[in-house]
Design a protein around this motif. Sequence first.
Motif: not given
Length: 165
Positions: A123-146
């Motif tokens: 479960l801890l490993e799954e949380i870490a993977v999901k957190q990385k995915m969330l960070d990647a999606v947040a960065n992607e959203v920032l790219k298209y914010k303009e």
Amino acid sequence: MSKKKGLSVDEKRKRMLEVFHEKKDVFQLKELEKICPKEKGITPMSVKDILQSLVDDNLVCAEKIGTSNYFWSFPSQVTLSRKRRLEEIDSEIGSLKKRKITDSEQINKAKEGRIDNQERQGLLEEIAVKQKMLDAVANEVLKYKECDPDVLERKKKKVPTATLR
């Protein structure tokens, strides 16, 4: 030619307190403005500011009686205020030590209740993977914010439009 160097604020405060403790009397501001420059070398312009800082730190008492302001400080008063402050600090230290003990006990209880097994590790490993995915999606959203329509609309409202005259 030797130039006299001005007194620091701390030195002025000490000297003004000495005036109160040596005279053991009650003063008005005008009296202090006359006494301090003559006896202690404090410039008359800074007497009021230094006096106010001493009143703010509860080293000098001030009382308004009628239309006059009276100031006083006695040596025993300073000692009592320091003792009171020391007692406050000691009680605060005691309460913080108690809190530290209770917090460490709670941490130990939480560690005892936690069983380190394969399921938990997974479960801890799954949380870490999901957190990385969330960070990647947040960065992607920032790219298209303009290109976000709401952001573009706010920018249009901020920019003043040019009018022809």
